[in-house]
Design an enzyme around this catalytic site. Sequence first.
Site, short mmCIF file in Angstrom:
data_model
loop_
_atom_site.label_atom_id
_atom_site.label_comp_id
_atom_site.label_asym_id
_atom_site.label_seq_id
_atom_site.Cartn_x
_atom_site.Cartn_y
_atom_site.Cartn_z
CG ASP A 231 18.39 -30.57 -4.46
OD1 ASP A 231 18.40 -31.26 -5.48
OD2 ASP A 231 19.10 -29.57 -4.29
CE LYS B 138 23.71 -35.49 -8.28
NZ LYS B 138 23.55 -34.28 -8.99
CG MET C 208 28.65 -30.20 0.87
SD MET C 208 28.91 -30.49 -0.89
CE MET C 208 29.71 -28.98 -1.37
N1 SAH Z 1 22.74 -24.94 -2.25
C1 SAH Z 1 22.87 -25.14 -0.82
C2 SAH Z 1 24.12 -25.88 -0.44
C3 SAH Z 1 24.19 -27.30 -1.00
S1 SAH Z 1 25.61 -28.16 -0.44
C4 SAH Z 1 22.83 -23.78 -0.13
O1 SAH Z 1 22.89 -22.73 -0.79
O2 SAH Z 1 22.72 -23.74 1.09
C5 SAH Z 1 24.98 -28.97 0.99
C6 SAH Z 1 25.65 -28.40 2.22
O3 SAH Z 1 25.02 -27.18 2.59
C7 SAH Z 1 25.50 -29.28 3.45
O4 SAH Z 1 26.50 -30.28 3.49
C8 SAH Z 1 25.71 -28.26 4.56
O5 SAH Z 1 27.05 -27.95 4.76
C9 SAH Z 1 25.02 -27.04 3.99
N2 SAH Z 1 23.64 -26.91 4.46
C10 SAH Z 1 22.51 -26.95 3.73
N3 SAH Z 1 21.42 -26.76 4.50
C11 SAH Z 1 21.88 -26.59 5.76
C12 SAH Z 1 21.26 -26.37 7.01
N4 SAH Z 1 19.93 -26.27 7.13
N5 SAH Z 1 22.05 -26.26 8.11
C13 SAH Z 1 23.38 -26.36 8.01
N6 SAH Z 1 24.02 -26.57 6.86
C14 SAH Z 1 23.29 -26.69 5.75
#
Ligand code: SAH
Length: 283
Positions: A41, A64, A178
């Site tokens: 990813d 994505k 998101m």
């Molecule tokens: N599978 C991932 C989430 C994917 S959706 C998880 O478990 O974290 C992607 C969203 O995750 C982003 O839009 C944001 O809201 C959040 N996200 C992922 N990494 C982040 C980070 N380092 N800091 C803040 N938000 C994060």
Amino acid sequence: MSNTNNIQGKVILAAAGPGDPELITMKAARYLQSADVVLTDRLVSHEILTQYVNPAAEVIYVGKQCRRGNSTPQETINELMRQFAQQGKLVVRLKGGDVSIFSNILDELQVLVQHTIPYEIVPGVTAALGAAAYAGIPLTARGYSTAVRLLTYYKSDIVPDQYWEELAKTSDTLVFYMSAETVDGIVSKLIRYGIGKDRHIAVIEQGTTTAQQVYSSGIYDFTGRFEGYSFISPSLVIVGRVVTLHEQFAWLANASVREQYFKPMALLQNNINHNKKAHVSRA
Ligand code: SAH
């Protein structure tokens, strides 16, 4: 392991954690060391890809980016996973945060089962847990909150009005994924349904990375301070009384410069190939 049609390959659906490369599990790191192919990813630390992956492995970006184009269609990801596994390869499908939270793991599982490809699921630190820890916000601090809800509001029809009413009334901690671009909408909905003045909100930008920034305020002050602000992706929104604890328990200062930690995909693919070549030639 490679290139033999008779040998059954395998797919490891593995979590990379939210940013800080040390937040990956030992299990995922071990699989990266023996992978033939890594399908990654966008929200995976560059350091994980350049330092932890078997130098002989092929690393392919299948990221994505919600709303920003430049996305790999899910069918392409499924197809790559299937093809490599059926060539007998060990494929690591690496996902940011945890593998199952707001991800397309279901599509991938269906393809794997349909083609009887063996797989494992390796969990990880989801952004809510990582970002909250690195912002000094205990999500269910005793006396503040007894539950956490993981939500998203990336488009407006995803949360119906009755549910906003409940979200405004609950004492649960609310974490929105998101939703940095729709945070003004979250605030106005919660205020419309009478959220308590003791509720605070934090937007955590690039949580757990060297570029982390936390923006927090009382929910009624947020609009005055941050309305229309453009938060760098990825950002997470946390709402609840627990957010007030950030001021007291923050242990990491905001990054001194605002820069993007996760680079755009096109840049990354070149970089990775370049770095990996350097890595191989050093070895
Ligand atoms: N599978 C991932 C989430 C994917 S959706 C998880 O478990 O974290 C992607 C969203 O995750 C982003 O839009 C944001 O809201 C959040 N996200 C992922 N990494 C982040 C980070 N380092 N800091 C803040 N938000 C994060």
